[in-house]
Design a protein around this motif. Sequence first.
Motif, PDB file in Angstrom:
ATOM      1  N   TYR A 361     165.966  23.928  27.784  1.00  0.00           N
ATOM      2  CA  TYR A 361     165.444  22.920  28.715  1.00  0.00           C
ATOM      3  C   TYR A 361     164.336  23.517  29.588  1.00  0.00           C
ATOM      4  O   TYR A 361     163.572  22.796  30.205  1.00  0.00           O
ATOM      5  CB  TYR A 361     166.567  22.364  29.591  1.00  0.00           C
ATOM      6  CG  TYR A 361     167.546  21.506  28.798  1.00  0.00           C
ATOM      7  CD1 TYR A 361     167.272  20.164  28.556  1.00  0.00           C
ATOM      8  CD2 TYR A 361     168.711  22.051  28.268  1.00  0.00           C
ATOM      9  CE1 TYR A 361     168.144  19.379  27.820  1.00  0.00           C
ATOM     10  CE2 TYR A 361     169.595  21.274  27.525  1.00  0.00           C
ATOM     11  CZ  TYR A 361     169.309  19.937  27.315  1.00  0.00           C
ATOM     12  OH  TYR A 361     170.172  19.163  26.574  1.00  0.00           O
ATOM     13  N   LYS A 362     164.333  24.838  29.652  1.00  0.00           N
ATOM     14  CA  LYS A 362     163.288  25.517  30.430  1.00  0.00           C
ATOM     15  C   LYS A 362     162.614  26.547  29.551  1.00  0.00           C
ATOM     16  O   LYS A 362     163.252  27.140  28.674  1.00  0.00           O
ATOM     17  CB  LYS A 362     163.912  26.224  31.638  1.00  0.00           C
ATOM     18  CG  LYS A 362     164.326  25.278  32.729  1.00  0.00           C
ATOM     19  CD  LYS A 362     164.721  26.038  33.974  1.00  0.00           C
ATOM     20  CE  LYS A 362     164.849  25.071  35.144  1.00  0.00           C
ATOM     21  NZ  LYS A 362     165.156  25.773  36.399  1.00  0.00           N
ATOM     22  N   VAL A 363     161.329  26.742  29.776  1.00  0.00           N
ATOM     23  CA  VAL A 363     160.598  27.787  29.077  1.00  0.00           C
ATOM     24  C   VAL A 363     159.932  28.651  30.145  1.00  0.00           C
ATOM     25  O   VAL A 363     159.224  28.131  31.008  1.00  0.00           O
ATOM     26  CB  VAL A 363     159.524  27.184  28.135  1.00  0.00           C
ATOM     27  CG1 VAL A 363     158.682  28.289  27.509  1.00  0.00           C
ATOM     28  CG2 VAL A 363     160.191  26.340  27.054  1.00  0.00           C
ATOM     29  N   ALA A 364     160.214  29.953  30.103  1.00  0.00           N
ATOM     30  CA  ALA A 364     159.700  30.897  31.105  1.00  0.00           C
ATOM     31  C   ALA A 364     159.969  30.392  32.527  1.00  0.00           C
ATOM     32  O   ALA A 364     159.108  30.449  33.399  1.00  0.00           O
ATOM     33  CB  ALA A 364     158.200  31.141  30.891  1.00  0.00           C
ATOM     34  N   GLY A 365     161.170  29.873  32.720  1.00  0.00           N
ATOM     35  CA  GLY A 365     161.596  29.458  34.052  1.00  0.00           C
ATOM     36  C   GLY A 365     161.095  28.082  34.480  1.00  0.00           C
ATOM     37  O   GLY A 365     161.487  27.580  35.530  1.00  0.00           O
ATOM     38  N   GLU A 366     160.228  27.481  33.678  1.00  0.00           N
ATOM     39  CA  GLU A 366     159.687  26.161  34.031  1.00  0.00           C
ATOM     40  C   GLU A 366     160.285  25.085  33.125  1.00  0.00           C
ATOM     41  O   GLU A 366     160.541  25.341  31.947  1.00  0.00           O
ATOM     42  CB  GLU A 366     158.166  26.150  33.825  1.00  0.00           C
ATOM     43  CG  GLU A 366     157.385  27.103  34.715  1.00  0.00           C
ATOM     44  CD  GLU A 366     157.307  26.621  36.149  1.00  0.00           C
ATOM     45  OE1 GLU A 366     157.175  25.392  36.353  1.00  0.00           O
ATOM     46  OE2 GLU A 366     157.390  27.470  37.062  1.00  0.00           O
ATOM     47  N   SER A 367     160.465  23.899  33.674  1.00  0.00           N
ATOM     48  CA  SER A 367     160.928  22.766  32.902  1.00  0.00           C
ATOM     49  C   SER A 367     159.988  22.562  31.714  1.00  0.00           C
ATOM     50  O   SER A 367     158.772  22.521  31.877  1.00  0.00           O
ATOM     51  CB  SER A 367     160.911  21.527  33.803  1.00  0.00           C
ATOM     52  OG  SER A 367     161.460  20.428  33.142  1.00  0.00           O
ATOM     53  N   ARG A 368     160.536  22.457  30.493  1.00  0.00           N
ATOM     54  CA  ARG A 368     159.645  22.398  29.323  1.00  0.00           C
ATOM     55  C   ARG A 368     158.984  21.023  29.213  1.00  0.00           C
ATOM     56  O   ARG A 368     159.504  20.033  29.716  1.00  0.00           O
ATOM     57  CB  ARG A 368     160.384  22.775  28.053  1.00  0.00           C
ATOM     58  CG  ARG A 368     160.982  21.644  27.294  1.00  0.00           C
ATOM     59  CD  ARG A 368     161.721  22.143  26.064  1.00  0.00           C
ATOM     60  NE  ARG A 368     160.843  22.739  25.069  1.00  0.00           N
ATOM     61  CZ  ARG A 368     161.234  23.671  24.191  1.00  0.00           C
ATOM     62  NH1 ARG A 368     162.474  24.122  24.212  1.00  0.00           N
ATOM     63  NH2 ARG A 368     160.416  24.142  23.311  1.00  0.00           N
ATOM     64  N   LEU A 369     157.837  20.987  28.600  1.00  0.00           N
ATOM     65  CA  LEU A 369     157.102  19.730  28.489  1.00  0.00           C
ATOM     66  C   LEU A 369     157.576  18.964  27.251  1.00  0.00           C
ATOM     67  O   LEU A 369     157.846  19.562  26.210  1.00  0.00           O
ATOM     68  CB  LEU A 369     155.597  20.005  28.417  1.00  0.00           C
ATOM     69  CG  LEU A 369     155.036  20.844  29.571  1.00  0.00           C
ATOM     70  CD1 LEU A 369     153.524  20.969  29.455  1.00  0.00           C
ATOM     71  CD2 LEU A 369     155.415  20.253  30.940  1.00  0.00           C
ATOM     72  N   LEU A 370     157.662  17.661  27.386  1.00  0.00           N
ATOM     73  CA  LEU A 370     158.130  16.829  26.273  1.00  0.00           C
ATOM     74  C   LEU A 370     157.090  16.799  25.162  1.00  0.00           C
ATOM     75  O   LEU A 370     155.887  16.746  25.422  1.00  0.00           O
ATOM     76  CB  LEU A 370     158.432  15.412  26.766  1.00  0.00           C
ATOM     77  CG  LEU A 370     159.570  15.297  27.788  1.00  0.00           C
ATOM     78  CD1 LEU A 370     159.785  13.842  28.196  1.00  0.00           C
ATOM     79  CD2 LEU A 370     160.871  15.886  27.249  1.00  0.00           C
TER      80      LEU A 370
END
Length: 434
Positions: A361-370
Amino acid sequence: MKIETQTYQARRERLMQSLPENSVVVIRTGELSTRNNDCEYEFRPHSSFFYLTGFPEPSAYAIIRAGGEMTLVTLPKDPEKEQWEGFRFGSEGAMQSFGATDALDLDGLDDALFSALDGTTNVAYLFDDGVLREKVADCRDKLSARARAGAVAPTSFIDAGPIIAEMRLIKDKEEIAIMEAAAQISVEAHKQAMKSVRPGMMEYQLEAELNYVFMKSGARQPAYNNIVASGSNACVLHYIKNDEPIEDGDLILIDAGAELGCYAADITRTFPANGKFSEPQAALYQVVLDAYHAGMKKLVVGAPYEAFHNAAVRTLTEGLVTHGLLSGDVDLLIESKAYRDFYMHNTGHWLGLDVHDCGAYKVAGESRLLEEGMVLTIEPGLYVSADNESVDEKWRGIGIRIEDDVLIRAEGPYVLTHGLAKEIADIEALMAQD
Ligand SMILES: [Mn+2]
Protein backbone atom coordinates in the motif's frame (compact mmCIF):
# COMPACT_ATOMS: atom_id res chain seq x y z
CA MET A 1 -14.22 -19.15 -17.92
CA LYS A 2 -10.67 -20.37 -17.59
CA ILE A 3 -7.28 -18.71 -17.79
CA GLU A 4 -5.19 -20.06 -20.70
CA THR A 5 -2.08 -22.18 -20.15
CA GLN A 6 -0.05 -19.60 -22.12
CA THR A 7 -1.07 -16.90 -19.64
CA TYR A 8 0.41 -18.88 -16.76
CA GLN A 9 3.53 -19.50 -18.87
CA ALA A 10 3.83 -15.76 -19.59
CA ARG A 11 3.50 -14.97 -15.86
CA ARG A 12 6.32 -17.40 -15.06
CA GLU A 13 8.48 -15.82 -17.74
CA ARG A 14 7.87 -12.35 -16.32
CA LEU A 15 8.64 -13.56 -12.82
CA MET A 16 11.98 -14.97 -13.98
CA GLN A 17 12.79 -11.76 -15.84
CA SER A 18 12.51 -9.81 -12.60
CA LEU A 19 15.07 -12.07 -10.90
CA PRO A 20 18.86 -12.01 -11.40
CA GLU A 21 20.60 -14.38 -13.83
CA ASN A 22 20.89 -17.98 -12.70
CA SER A 23 17.83 -18.04 -10.45
CA VAL A 24 15.28 -20.71 -9.63
CA VAL A 25 11.88 -20.21 -8.01
CA VAL A 26 10.44 -22.87 -5.74
CA ILE A 27 6.80 -22.59 -4.70
CA ARG A 28 4.22 -24.97 -3.32
CA THR A 29 0.49 -25.11 -2.83
CA GLY A 30 -1.37 -26.14 0.35
CA GLU A 31 -2.23 -29.51 1.84
CA LEU A 32 -5.63 -31.02 2.48
CA SER A 33 -6.65 -30.21 6.01
CA THR A 34 -8.67 -32.40 8.33
CA ARG A 35 -12.04 -31.16 9.50
CA ASN A 36 -12.71 -34.07 11.81
CA ASN A 37 -11.77 -37.78 11.81
CA ASP A 38 -11.48 -38.71 8.12
CA CYS A 39 -13.40 -35.71 6.75
CA GLU A 40 -11.44 -33.00 5.03
CA TYR A 41 -12.15 -29.39 4.22
CA GLU A 42 -12.63 -28.77 0.54
CA PHE A 43 -9.23 -27.95 -0.93
CA ARG A 44 -8.50 -24.48 -2.24
CA PRO A 45 -5.08 -23.86 -3.89
CA HIS A 46 -2.48 -21.44 -2.57
CA SER A 47 -3.13 -18.15 -4.37
CA SER A 48 0.38 -17.37 -5.64
CA PHE A 49 1.04 -20.98 -6.61
CA PHE A 50 -2.23 -20.99 -8.53
CA TYR A 51 -1.40 -17.63 -10.13
CA LEU A 52 1.81 -19.10 -11.60
CA THR A 53 0.63 -22.62 -12.47
CA GLY A 54 -3.17 -22.91 -12.59
CA PHE A 55 -2.70 -26.32 -10.96
CA PRO A 56 -5.67 -27.11 -8.68
CA GLU A 57 -4.58 -30.16 -6.66
CA PRO A 58 -3.14 -30.20 -3.13
CA SER A 59 0.44 -31.16 -2.11
CA ALA A 60 2.07 -29.94 -5.35
CA TYR A 61 5.35 -28.07 -5.86
CA ALA A 62 6.59 -26.07 -8.83
CA ILE A 63 10.26 -25.45 -9.65
CA ILE A 64 10.49 -22.60 -12.14
CA ARG A 65 13.56 -21.79 -14.23
CA ALA A 66 14.65 -19.21 -16.81
CA GLY A 67 12.13 -18.72 -19.59
CA GLY A 68 9.32 -19.81 -17.28
CA GLU A 69 10.11 -23.49 -17.69
CA MET A 70 8.46 -25.45 -14.95
CA THR A 71 8.83 -28.78 -13.22
CA LEU A 72 5.57 -29.72 -11.50
CA VAL A 73 5.78 -32.18 -8.63
CA THR A 74 2.37 -33.69 -7.98
CA LEU A 75 0.52 -36.41 -6.13
CA PRO A 76 1.01 -39.65 -8.10
CA LYS A 77 -1.67 -41.27 -10.23
CA ASP A 78 -3.24 -43.93 -8.01
CA PRO A 79 -6.22 -45.78 -9.51
CA GLU A 80 -7.31 -47.17 -6.15
CA LYS A 81 -7.24 -43.76 -4.37
CA GLU A 82 -8.81 -42.06 -7.39
CA GLN A 83 -11.67 -44.58 -7.25
CA TRP A 84 -12.53 -43.14 -3.81
CA GLU A 85 -11.29 -39.57 -3.88
CA GLY A 86 -11.49 -38.58 -7.52
CA PHE A 87 -9.27 -37.84 -10.49
CA ARG A 88 -5.64 -36.80 -10.20
CA PHE A 89 -3.67 -35.28 -13.07
CA GLY A 90 -0.43 -37.02 -12.13
CA SER A 91 2.81 -36.20 -13.93
CA GLU A 92 1.52 -36.82 -17.44
CA GLY A 93 -1.53 -34.65 -16.89
CA ALA A 94 0.66 -31.94 -15.37
CA MET A 95 2.62 -31.76 -18.63
CA GLN A 96 -0.35 -32.07 -20.96
CA SER A 97 -2.76 -29.69 -19.23
CA PHE A 98 -0.52 -27.20 -17.40
CA GLY A 99 2.42 -26.69 -19.74
CA ALA A 100 4.98 -28.20 -17.37
CA THR A 101 8.27 -28.91 -19.15
CA ASP A 102 8.59 -31.92 -16.94
CA ALA A 103 6.70 -33.42 -14.07
CA LEU A 104 7.19 -36.06 -11.44
CA ASP A 105 5.55 -37.69 -8.47
CA LEU A 106 5.84 -36.22 -5.00
CA ASP A 107 8.33 -38.86 -3.80
CA GLY A 108 10.82 -37.43 -6.30
CA LEU A 109 10.65 -33.93 -4.77
CA ASP A 110 13.93 -33.98 -2.82
CA ASP A 111 15.92 -35.27 -5.78
CA ALA A 112 14.30 -32.74 -8.10
CA LEU A 113 15.12 -29.88 -5.72
CA PHE A 114 18.68 -31.15 -5.34
CA SER A 115 19.34 -31.12 -9.06
CA ALA A 116 17.48 -27.83 -9.63
CA LEU A 117 19.46 -26.01 -6.95
CA ASP A 118 22.84 -27.58 -7.78
CA GLY A 119 24.84 -24.84 -9.48
CA THR A 120 22.05 -22.26 -9.14
CA THR A 121 23.18 -19.00 -7.54
CA ASN A 122 19.83 -17.55 -6.41
CA VAL A 123 16.87 -19.39 -4.96
CA ALA A 124 13.62 -17.48 -4.67
CA TYR A 125 10.79 -18.82 -2.54
CA LEU A 126 8.10 -17.46 -0.23
CA PHE A 127 9.86 -16.50 3.01
CA ASP A 128 6.62 -16.75 4.97
CA ASP A 129 6.21 -20.42 4.02
CA GLY A 130 7.98 -22.31 6.81
CA VAL A 131 7.77 -25.72 5.10
CA LEU A 132 9.36 -24.34 1.95
CA ARG A 133 12.03 -22.53 3.96
CA GLU A 134 13.01 -25.79 5.62
CA LYS A 135 13.05 -27.72 2.33
CA VAL A 136 15.26 -25.11 0.67
CA ALA A 137 17.62 -24.93 3.67
CA ASP A 138 17.91 -28.76 3.84
CA CYS A 139 18.67 -28.90 0.16
CA ARG A 140 21.33 -26.18 0.48
CA ASP A 141 22.94 -28.11 3.37
CA LYS A 142 23.01 -31.32 1.33
CA LEU A 143 24.57 -29.54 -1.65
CA SER A 144 27.15 -27.90 0.55
CA ALA A 145 28.02 -31.26 2.15
CA ARG A 146 28.57 -32.70 -1.32
CA ALA A 147 30.90 -29.90 -2.44
CA ARG A 148 33.93 -32.20 -2.82
CA ALA A 149 31.83 -34.42 -5.07
CA GLY A 150 31.26 -31.39 -7.28
CA ALA A 151 27.93 -30.05 -5.98
CA VAL A 152 27.56 -26.26 -5.88
CA ALA A 153 25.19 -24.82 -3.28
CA PRO A 154 23.20 -21.61 -3.90
CA THR A 155 24.56 -18.54 -2.16
CA SER A 156 21.66 -16.13 -2.30
CA PHE A 157 18.06 -16.44 -1.20
CA ILE A 158 15.35 -14.09 -2.40
CA ASP A 159 11.84 -13.57 -1.05
CA ALA A 160 9.57 -14.20 -4.03
CA GLY A 161 6.59 -12.90 -2.02
CA PRO A 162 6.83 -9.16 -2.78
CA ILE A 163 7.80 -9.83 -6.42
CA ILE A 164 4.77 -12.03 -7.06
CA ALA A 165 2.61 -9.58 -5.08
CA GLU A 166 3.56 -6.75 -7.45
CA MET A 167 2.57 -8.92 -10.42
CA ARG A 168 -0.74 -9.95 -8.83
CA LEU A 169 -1.56 -6.34 -7.98
CA ILE A 170 -2.13 -5.44 -11.64
CA LYS A 171 -4.89 -7.60 -13.09
CA ASP A 172 -4.86 -8.73 -16.72
CA LYS A 173 -7.92 -8.97 -18.98
CA GLU A 174 -8.61 -12.61 -18.18
CA GLU A 175 -8.48 -11.94 -14.44
CA ILE A 176 -10.77 -8.94 -14.77
CA ALA A 177 -13.32 -10.99 -16.71
CA ILE A 178 -13.39 -13.66 -13.98
CA MET A 179 -13.57 -11.04 -11.24
CA GLU A 180 -16.51 -9.32 -12.92
CA ALA A 181 -18.26 -12.69 -13.19
CA ALA A 182 -17.64 -13.37 -9.48
CA ALA A 183 -18.87 -9.84 -8.73
CA GLN A 184 -22.06 -10.29 -10.73
CA ILE A 185 -22.89 -13.62 -9.06
CA SER A 186 -22.46 -11.81 -5.76
CA VAL A 187 -24.72 -8.96 -6.92
CA GLU A 188 -27.46 -11.50 -7.69
CA ALA A 189 -26.99 -13.12 -4.27
CA HIS A 190 -27.35 -9.78 -2.48
CA LYS A 191 -30.46 -8.94 -4.52
CA GLN A 192 -31.94 -12.30 -3.59
CA ALA A 193 -31.25 -11.63 0.11
CA MET A 194 -32.80 -8.16 -0.02
CA LYS A 195 -35.91 -9.51 -1.72
CA SER A 196 -36.40 -12.50 0.57
CA VAL A 197 -35.77 -11.04 4.03
CA ARG A 198 -38.70 -10.91 6.47
CA PRO A 199 -38.69 -9.97 10.16
CA GLY A 200 -38.77 -13.18 12.18
CA MET A 201 -36.31 -15.04 9.93
CA MET A 202 -33.05 -16.25 11.38
CA GLU A 203 -29.85 -14.66 10.09
CA TYR A 204 -28.70 -18.05 8.77
CA GLN A 205 -31.87 -18.39 6.73
CA LEU A 206 -30.89 -15.24 4.90
CA GLU A 207 -27.34 -16.59 4.58
CA ALA A 208 -28.83 -19.67 2.90
CA GLU A 209 -30.26 -17.43 0.16
CA LEU A 210 -26.77 -16.11 -0.56
CA ASN A 211 -25.18 -19.55 -0.66
CA TYR A 212 -27.98 -20.84 -2.87
CA VAL A 213 -27.31 -18.20 -5.51
CA PHE A 214 -23.53 -18.61 -5.25
CA MET A 215 -23.63 -22.35 -5.74
CA LYS A 216 -26.35 -22.37 -8.36
CA SER A 217 -24.20 -19.95 -10.36
CA GLY A 218 -21.11 -22.17 -10.21
CA ALA A 219 -19.35 -20.41 -7.35
CA ARG A 220 -19.06 -23.38 -5.02
CA GLN A 221 -17.67 -21.39 -2.11
CA PRO A 222 -17.94 -17.88 -0.77
CA ALA A 223 -14.62 -16.02 -0.93
CA TYR A 224 -14.72 -15.60 2.88
CA ASN A 225 -17.16 -16.36 5.67
CA ASN A 226 -20.53 -14.72 5.02
CA ILE A 227 -21.45 -11.96 7.45
CA VAL A 228 -25.21 -11.67 8.00
CA ALA A 229 -25.65 -9.31 10.92
CA SER A 230 -28.97 -7.95 12.09
CA GLY A 231 -29.39 -4.98 14.42
CA SER A 232 -26.40 -4.22 16.63
CA ASN A 233 -24.61 -7.40 15.46
CA ALA A 234 -23.57 -5.20 12.53
CA CYS A 235 -21.27 -3.35 14.92
CA VAL A 236 -19.16 -6.53 15.29
CA LEU A 237 -17.03 -6.10 12.19
CA HIS A 238 -16.46 -9.79 11.44
CA TYR A 239 -19.69 -11.21 12.87
CA ILE A 240 -20.08 -14.70 11.37
CA LYS A 241 -22.24 -16.48 13.97
CA ASN A 242 -25.31 -15.55 11.90
CA ASP A 243 -27.62 -17.35 14.34
CA GLU A 244 -29.92 -14.68 15.74
CA PRO A 245 -33.48 -13.79 14.83
CA ILE A 246 -34.05 -10.78 12.58
CA GLU A 247 -36.36 -8.28 14.27
CA ASP A 248 -38.76 -5.83 12.72
CA GLY A 249 -37.00 -2.45 12.71
CA ASP A 250 -33.49 -3.96 12.43
CA LEU A 251 -31.04 -2.98 9.79
CA ILE A 252 -29.29 -5.98 8.26
CA LEU A 253 -25.69 -5.80 7.17
CA ILE A 254 -24.58 -8.46 4.71
CA ASP A 255 -20.91 -8.69 3.76
CA ALA A 256 -20.56 -11.60 1.34
CA GLY A 257 -18.88 -12.37 -1.96
CA ALA A 258 -18.57 -15.39 -4.20
CA GLU A 259 -15.31 -17.05 -5.17
CA LEU A 260 -15.04 -18.00 -8.83
CA GLY A 261 -11.97 -19.60 -10.39
CA CYS A 262 -10.23 -18.74 -7.10
CA TYR A 263 -11.02 -15.00 -7.54
CA ALA A 264 -12.92 -13.13 -4.85
CA ALA A 265 -15.79 -10.69 -4.88
CA ASP A 266 -16.49 -8.66 -1.76
CA ILE A 267 -19.77 -6.78 -1.37
CA THR A 268 -21.50 -5.23 1.62
CA ARG A 269 -25.02 -3.86 1.68
CA THR A 270 -27.11 -2.66 4.61
CA PHE A 271 -30.90 -2.63 4.37
CA PRO A 272 -33.97 -2.54 6.63
CA ALA A 273 -35.50 -5.91 7.61
CA ASN A 274 -39.01 -4.53 7.07
CA GLY A 275 -38.19 -2.81 3.79
CA LYS A 276 -38.30 0.77 5.08
CA PHE A 277 -35.45 2.75 6.69
CA SER A 278 -36.39 4.52 9.93
CA GLU A 279 -35.48 8.20 10.12
CA PRO A 280 -32.25 7.80 12.15
CA GLN A 281 -31.25 4.76 10.06
CA ALA A 282 -31.77 6.72 6.85
CA ALA A 283 -29.84 9.72 8.22
CA LEU A 284 -26.70 7.70 9.04
CA TYR A 285 -27.08 5.56 5.92
CA GLN A 286 -27.01 8.70 3.79
CA VAL A 287 -23.80 9.82 5.50
CA VAL A 288 -22.11 6.50 4.63
CA LEU A 289 -23.42 6.72 1.07
CA ASP A 290 -22.09 10.27 0.72
CA ALA A 291 -18.71 9.01 1.98
CA TYR A 292 -18.83 6.24 -0.64
CA HIS A 293 -19.41 8.79 -3.42
CA ALA A 294 -16.70 11.12 -2.05
CA GLY A 295 -14.22 8.21 -1.96
CA MET A 296 -15.16 7.01 -5.44
CA LYS A 297 -14.09 10.36 -6.91
CA LYS A 298 -10.53 9.64 -5.75
CA LEU A 299 -10.32 6.23 -7.42
CA VAL A 300 -8.51 7.56 -10.47
CA VAL A 301 -5.17 6.79 -12.06
CA GLY A 302 -2.41 8.74 -10.32
CA ALA A 303 -4.28 9.44 -7.08
CA PRO A 304 -2.47 8.30 -3.92
CA TYR A 305 -4.01 5.15 -2.42
CA GLU A 306 -4.84 6.94 0.85
CA ALA A 307 -6.87 9.68 -0.88
CA PHE A 308 -10.16 7.78 -1.05
CA HIS A 309 -9.96 6.80 2.60
CA ASN A 310 -9.22 10.37 3.62
CA ALA A 311 -12.13 11.66 1.53
CA ALA A 312 -14.48 9.11 3.11
CA VAL A 313 -13.28 9.95 6.62
CA ARG A 314 -13.91 13.65 6.03
CA THR A 315 -17.47 13.05 4.80
CA LEU A 316 -18.20 10.62 7.65
CA THR A 317 -16.86 13.08 10.24
CA GLU A 318 -18.89 15.95 8.76
CA GLY A 319 -22.00 13.75 8.92
CA LEU A 320 -21.33 12.75 12.51
CA VAL A 321 -21.10 16.44 13.42
CA THR A 322 -24.23 17.36 11.43
CA HIS A 323 -26.24 14.74 13.32
CA GLY A 324 -24.72 15.55 16.71
CA LEU A 325 -22.83 12.29 17.30
CA LEU A 326 -19.61 14.30 17.41
CA SER A 327 -19.18 17.95 18.13
CA GLY A 328 -16.39 20.34 17.32
CA ASP A 329 -14.25 21.37 14.40
CA VAL A 330 -14.15 18.76 11.60
CA ASP A 331 -10.42 19.21 10.94
CA LEU A 332 -9.59 18.78 14.62
CA LEU A 333 -11.91 15.77 14.93
CA ILE A 334 -10.13 14.17 11.97
CA GLU A 335 -6.71 15.03 13.36
CA SER A 336 -7.55 13.56 16.78
CA LYS A 337 -9.15 10.54 15.08
CA ALA A 338 -12.35 11.14 17.08
CA TYR A 339 -14.28 9.44 14.27
CA ARG A 340 -12.65 6.13 15.20
CA ASP A 341 -15.32 5.53 17.86
CA PHE A 342 -17.70 5.12 14.91
CA TYR A 343 -15.39 4.16 12.04
CA MET A 344 -12.51 1.91 13.02
CA HIS A 345 -11.48 0.28 9.75
CA ASN A 346 -9.93 1.35 6.49
CA THR A 347 -12.03 2.31 3.48
CA GLY A 348 -10.79 -0.55 1.30
CA HIS A 349 -8.17 -3.11 0.35
CA TRP A 350 -6.75 -4.76 -2.76
CA LEU A 351 -8.93 -7.53 -4.14
CA GLY A 352 -7.99 -10.51 -6.31
CA LEU A 353 -7.20 -14.16 -5.68
CA ASP A 354 -7.31 -13.30 -2.00
CA VAL A 355 -10.10 -11.17 -0.62
CA HIS A 356 -7.49 -9.08 1.16
CA ASP A 357 -5.15 -9.35 -1.79
CA CYS A 358 -1.38 -8.89 -1.81
CA GLY A 359 0.46 -5.78 -2.95
CA ALA A 360 2.14 -2.99 -1.01
CA TYR A 361 0.00 0.00 0.00
CA LYS A 362 3.05 2.20 0.40
CA VAL A 363 6.14 2.57 -1.73
CA ALA A 364 9.25 4.08 -0.11
CA GLY A 365 7.12 5.25 2.79
CA GLU A 366 4.62 7.09 0.57
CA SER A 367 1.07 6.06 -0.28
CA ARG A 368 1.34 4.35 -3.68
CA LEU A 369 -0.31 5.89 -6.71
CA LEU A 370 -3.25 4.11 -8.31
CA GLU A 371 -2.60 2.45 -11.66
CA GLU A 372 -4.73 0.95 -14.37
CA GLY A 373 -5.58 -2.68 -13.66
CA MET A 374 -5.60 -2.42 -9.87
CA VAL A 375 -8.76 -3.73 -8.22
CA LEU A 376 -9.80 -2.61 -4.77
CA THR A 377 -12.83 -2.36 -2.54
CA ILE A 378 -14.42 0.86 -1.33
CA GLU A 379 -16.26 0.27 1.93
CA PRO A 380 -17.05 3.18 4.22
CA GLY A 381 -19.16 2.44 7.29
CA LEU A 382 -20.48 3.76 10.59
CA TYR A 383 -21.01 1.69 13.72
CA VAL A 384 -22.72 3.07 16.81
CA SER A 385 -22.26 0.60 19.63
CA ALA A 386 -25.50 -0.33 21.43
CA ASP A 387 -24.02 0.80 24.76
CA ASN A 388 -22.59 4.11 23.55
CA GLU A 389 -24.14 6.50 26.06
CA SER A 390 -22.39 9.53 24.62
CA VAL A 391 -24.90 9.71 21.76
CA ASP A 392 -28.67 10.08 21.59
CA GLU A 393 -30.46 6.78 22.15
CA LYS A 394 -31.94 6.77 18.67
CA TRP A 395 -28.52 6.17 17.09
CA ARG A 396 -27.45 3.28 19.32
CA GLY A 397 -27.02 -0.15 17.77
CA ILE A 398 -26.97 1.12 14.21
CA GLY A 399 -24.24 -0.45 12.04
CA ILE A 400 -23.89 0.41 8.35
CA ARG A 401 -21.38 -0.45 5.63
CA ILE A 402 -21.61 -0.07 1.86
CA GLU A 403 -18.97 -1.90 -0.20
CA ASP A 404 -18.28 -2.34 -3.90
CA ASP A 405 -15.38 -3.68 -5.96
CA VAL A 406 -13.70 -1.21 -8.27
CA LEU A 407 -11.30 -1.59 -11.21
CA ILE A 408 -8.99 1.39 -11.74
CA ARG A 409 -9.06 2.47 -15.38
CA ALA A 410 -7.72 5.44 -17.35
CA GLU A 411 -11.29 6.52 -18.13
CA GLY A 412 -12.29 6.46 -14.45
CA PRO A 413 -13.35 3.87 -11.86
CA TYR A 414 -15.30 0.85 -13.11
CA VAL A 415 -17.55 -0.79 -10.51
CA LEU A 416 -17.29 -4.56 -11.06
CA THR A 417 -20.19 -5.06 -8.67
CA HIS A 418 -22.43 -2.78 -10.72
CA GLY A 419 -26.19 -3.13 -10.76
CA LEU A 420 -26.82 -3.55 -7.04
CA ALA A 421 -29.02 -0.96 -5.35
CA LYS A 422 -27.41 1.29 -2.76
CA GLU A 423 -29.37 4.57 -2.84
CA ILE A 424 -32.08 4.50 -0.16
CA ALA A 425 -34.96 4.81 -2.64
CA ASP A 426 -33.51 2.07 -4.86
CA ILE A 427 -33.11 -0.36 -1.96
CA GLU A 428 -36.67 0.29 -0.76
CA ALA A 429 -37.99 -0.17 -4.30
CA LEU A 430 -36.10 -3.46 -4.78
CA MET A 431 -37.34 -4.77 -1.43
CA ALA A 432 -40.93 -3.85 -2.30
CA GLN A 433 -40.81 -6.21 -5.32
CA ASP A 434 -41.97 -9.72 -4.66
MN1 LIG B 1 -13.91 -5.84 2.05
